[in-house]
Design a protein around this motif. Sequence first.
Motif, mmCIF file in Angstrom:
data_model
loop_
_atom_site.group_PDB
_atom_site.id
_atom_site.type_symbol
_atom_site.label_atom_id
_atom_site.label_comp_id
_atom_site.label_asym_id
_atom_site.label_seq_id
_atom_site.Cartn_x
_atom_site.Cartn_y
_atom_site.Cartn_z
ATOM 1 N N GLU A 196 -9.704 -29.280 -26.186
ATOM 2 C CA GLU A 196 -11.102 -29.509 -25.813
ATOM 3 C C GLU A 196 -12.063 -28.600 -26.579
ATOM 4 O O GLU A 196 -13.251 -28.908 -26.655
ATOM 5 C CB GLU A 196 -11.286 -29.323 -24.298
ATOM 6 C CG GLU A 196 -10.703 -30.497 -23.500
ATOM 7 C CD GLU A 196 -11.097 -30.513 -22.039
ATOM 8 O OE1 GLU A 196 -11.528 -29.458 -21.518
ATOM 9 O OE2 GLU A 196 -10.973 -31.575 -21.408
ATOM 10 N N ILE A 197 -11.588 -27.476 -27.161
ATOM 11 C CA ILE A 197 -12.555 -26.624 -27.867
ATOM 12 C C ILE A 197 -13.078 -27.302 -29.135
ATOM 13 O O ILE A 197 -14.236 -27.127 -29.481
ATOM 14 C CB ILE A 197 -12.033 -25.197 -28.176
ATOM 15 C CG1 ILE A 197 -10.894 -25.209 -29.163
ATOM 16 C CG2 ILE A 197 -11.717 -24.418 -26.913
ATOM 17 C CD1 ILE A 197 -10.639 -23.834 -29.761
ATOM 18 N N MET B 79 -22.077 -31.706 -23.308
ATOM 19 C CA MET B 79 -20.957 -32.003 -22.417
ATOM 20 C C MET B 79 -20.326 -30.721 -21.878
ATOM 21 O O MET B 79 -20.130 -29.760 -22.606
ATOM 22 C CB MET B 79 -19.909 -32.825 -23.167
ATOM 23 C CG MET B 79 -18.726 -33.227 -22.314
ATOM 24 S SD MET B 79 -17.930 -34.728 -22.958
ATOM 25 C CE MET B 79 -16.485 -34.828 -21.916
ATOM 26 N N PHE B 81 -16.866 -29.502 -20.251
ATOM 27 C CA PHE B 81 -15.500 -29.985 -20.154
ATOM 28 C C PHE B 81 -14.801 -29.428 -18.917
ATOM 29 O O PHE B 81 -15.201 -28.397 -18.383
ATOM 30 C CB PHE B 81 -14.715 -29.580 -21.406
ATOM 31 C CG PHE B 81 -15.160 -30.322 -22.632
ATOM 32 C CD1 PHE B 81 -14.461 -31.425 -23.080
ATOM 33 C CD2 PHE B 81 -16.284 -29.919 -23.328
ATOM 34 C CE1 PHE B 81 -14.874 -32.115 -24.206
ATOM 35 C CE2 PHE B 81 -16.700 -30.602 -24.457
ATOM 36 C CZ PHE B 81 -15.987 -31.706 -24.894
ATOM 37 N N GLN B 82 -13.739 -30.124 -18.540
ATOM 38 C CA GLN B 82 -12.991 -29.689 -17.362
ATOM 39 C C GLN B 82 -12.411 -28.287 -17.564
ATOM 40 O O GLN B 82 -12.457 -27.462 -16.665
ATOM 41 C CB GLN B 82 -11.874 -30.687 -17.064
ATOM 42 C CG GLN B 82 -11.211 -30.419 -15.736
ATOM 43 C CD GLN B 82 -10.323 -31.550 -15.286
ATOM 44 O OE1 GLN B 82 -9.996 -32.454 -16.050
ATOM 45 N NE2 GLN B 82 -9.920 -31.510 -14.032
ATOM 46 N N SER B 83 -11.902 -28.034 -18.769
ATOM 47 C CA SER B 83 -11.348 -26.700 -19.046
ATOM 48 C C SER B 83 -12.455 -25.722 -19.435
ATOM 49 O O SER B 83 -12.178 -24.590 -19.771
ATOM 50 C CB SER B 83 -10.345 -26.791 -20.191
ATOM 51 O OG SER B 83 -11.027 -27.020 -21.406
ATOM 52 N N ALA B 85 -13.726 -25.151 -22.055
ATOM 53 C CA ALA B 85 -13.628 -25.105 -23.525
ATOM 54 C C ALA B 85 -14.587 -24.091 -24.136
ATOM 55 O O ALA B 85 -15.212 -24.353 -25.150
ATOM 56 C CB ALA B 85 -13.862 -26.501 -24.121
ATOM 57 N N PHE B 87 -15.554 -20.817 -26.297
ATOM 58 C CA PHE B 87 -14.937 -20.257 -27.508
ATOM 59 C C PHE B 87 -14.625 -18.787 -27.252
ATOM 60 O O PHE B 87 -15.521 -17.952 -27.193
ATOM 61 C CB PHE B 87 -15.884 -20.413 -28.698
ATOM 62 C CG PHE B 87 -16.353 -21.825 -28.915
ATOM 63 C CD1 PHE B 87 -15.471 -22.887 -28.786
ATOM 64 C CD2 PHE B 87 -17.668 -22.094 -29.240
ATOM 65 C CE1 PHE B 87 -15.892 -24.200 -28.984
ATOM 66 C CE2 PHE B 87 -18.098 -23.404 -29.446
ATOM 67 C CZ PHE B 87 -17.211 -24.452 -29.314
ATOM 68 N N ARG B 146 -24.432 -23.668 -22.465
ATOM 69 C CA ARG B 146 -24.106 -24.046 -23.837
ATOM 70 C C ARG B 146 -24.379 -25.530 -24.068
ATOM 71 O O ARG B 146 -24.902 -25.922 -25.115
ATOM 72 C CB ARG B 146 -22.631 -23.735 -24.127
ATOM 73 C CG ARG B 146 -22.253 -23.942 -25.568
ATOM 74 C CD ARG B 146 -20.800 -23.649 -25.836
ATOM 75 N NE ARG B 146 -19.928 -24.598 -25.150
ATOM 76 C CZ ARG B 146 -18.603 -24.597 -25.253
ATOM 77 N NH1 ARG B 146 -18.004 -23.678 -25.974
ATOM 78 N NH2 ARG B 146 -17.877 -25.484 -24.612
ATOM 79 N N ALA B 147 -24.032 -26.368 -23.069
ATOM 80 C CA ALA B 147 -24.246 -27.808 -23.224
ATOM 81 C C ALA B 147 -25.734 -28.147 -23.215
ATOM 82 O O ALA B 147 -26.159 -29.114 -23.847
ATOM 83 C CB ALA B 147 -23.524 -28.554 -22.114
ATOM 84 N N ASP B 158 -17.577 -33.334 -17.010
ATOM 85 C CA ASP B 158 -16.250 -33.844 -16.666
ATOM 86 C C ASP B 158 -15.612 -32.913 -15.645
ATOM 87 O O ASP B 158 -15.052 -31.886 -16.009
ATOM 88 C CB ASP B 158 -15.389 -33.934 -17.930
ATOM 89 C CG ASP B 158 -14.031 -34.547 -17.662
ATOM 90 O OD1 ASP B 158 -13.824 -35.071 -16.546
ATOM 91 O OD2 ASP B 158 -13.176 -34.504 -18.559
#
Lengths: 297, 350
Positions: A196-197, B79, B81-83, B85, B87, B146-147, B158
């Motif tokens: 996902e990154i 977006m 994300f579920q994780s 994500a 950095f 960030r999104a 998500d």
Amino acid sequence: MTAPAMTAAPAAPAPARNAPHGLLARLPALWPAAMLCVFFLIPFVIMVAFSFYHRVEGGLYQPAFELDNYARFWSPLFTRVLGFSLMICGLAAVFCVVAAVPFTWFLSRTRRPAQVAWLVCILSILSLSEVIMGFAWSILLSRSAGLSNLLVTLGILDSPEAWTPSFGALLMGLCFIGFPYSVLMLYPAVNRLDPEITEAARTLGASPLRGFFTVVIPSLRQAILATAILVFVFTLGCYVLPQVLGKPEHWTLSVLITDQAIYQSNIPFAAALAVFLVLVSLALIGLTLLLGQGRRR
Amino acid sequence: MHELRLQGIAKDYGRVTAVTDVDLAVPAGKLVCFLGPSGCGKTTLLRIIAGLESPTKGQLLLDGRDVTPVPTHQRNFGMVFQSLALFDHLTVGENIAYALRIRGADKAAQRKRAEELLAMVQLPGVADRHVSQLSGGQRQRVAIARALAIDPSLFLLDEPLSALDAKLREAMQIELRQLQQRLGVTTILVTHDQREAMTMADVIVVMGQGRIQQAGAPLEIYRRPANAFVADFIGTGNLLPVRVDGAGLRLGDAVLTASEGLDGLKPGAGATLLVRPEEVQLRPAGEAGPNRVAGTVDFVRDVGNSVEVYVDCAGTRLVAAAARKDLPPIAAGQTVTVELPPESCVVLAA
């Protein structure tokens, strides 16, 4: 910053639940230590001791403590060979990483059976010895039976050419040895990377290529550094490939050490060269790690 | 503000159909929630909207313009994300300013924007910290910031709160909803948590088996579910197997009437009757009247602020829920009469 102090505090008073008691319980730690001692530390100490011995003409030596062997380095020949060895092994490390990172990245994106098949192929390369690899490449790059004949058939070349011995052939041979290790070193880190990154980078406006360089590569920084060091050290120890694929001016320090130890029967000087090579390698690795740490916040 | 329209979207993976026949309008400035069990295709649909998957069929229209062929990095859809994500090699500020760095903004502008966004998600002063030094809730806020850094045309989430503990999740739902309303950004949220959907959404899209089962306002879906799947997934409900009789609906010996969904039912056919537990009334045993069924109390779940009473009515189990103060003392084994008010009975399509 207070964070290190805060994390260190609770660790100190908490006793390990199953703290080792007695010799048997400590065996898991003692066994590797003993193995390292027997197979690495003791031979190394013997080698260091030999490097101070006095050489007797006719292939013998006697215990002594003299620095003559080390003094002999400071000839133009040995410093040039040392510089060349570090340069070509450094280049091999860079090329291996540059080739292996994208390779491993795409490999991790294929389906599981394909990944296993590729990894088995790569592992099987490791079953070949340096000698077999060296002679195989010297045939493949030769004029009489090599790949250039194929290019002549295809009409790309007019007549077959000899590509070995040469600097390029040696570098390619070293990369060929280093590449499987690079992939095996990088594979776990690449596989652990959250897919996902890269998707996050894309939603934030980075093209797939841009995302690869700004997110994937920096995330793999530690693994890439470790891989480069491994390939560097590993190729530094190669002493067959330079003789098979290179001209005498391409011989590395490992070749000279072999030459001194086996053909000149000068064990003390060979030992001194080996000790020096180990120290220089360690210093370079330390420097690389230090630079890697410095860039990390 | 931007509106999105999905036209005939379908996605197959080989012979497996992930989503099919999706036609949906996402109104400008609204929060639309894709709700469904795992494997219903809701995440696939969100990924198609983000451009991370391409649909096998159909079109995405953003303000009437076809964006189906536009690659993800040119869509400008933020977006989460579920994780999450995030950095890990960058600081909090660098994470948030990543999009600006890609667009070539200078360092000072990146810094300023990151701090603005951190203030907006109520996490000021952490720009120089490393992502790994943050708690789960803080990481969540960084991912949201960030999104939003790209001023997205669409804001896609998500299951963004699934990693948080229950209390924090409830608080974040309200905060995220208020942020979305303040910014007026068109938002799509994917979740499997019906409470989260009810809390946050303007429109809930219930998905099951790769299709849209029902789309509508939260309370409309709660009160008038289109089918048994939706009724079962949204809230708890008494789904009673009934048979259509001349006079009404037969449940065991009792005959019930319903206010909704009676049209087009054939006499003798089976149907499902939905009554929400909070609509079920408990009366003393023997009290006669329309839409009443006799039963025996099976179990009482008393959780302090509310009480659920399970009643066995001739082999069919019914749940009645009420605030404690509205309910007389009741115990298992007691016989009662259960009233199902006709205005709260809904007949569902099979």
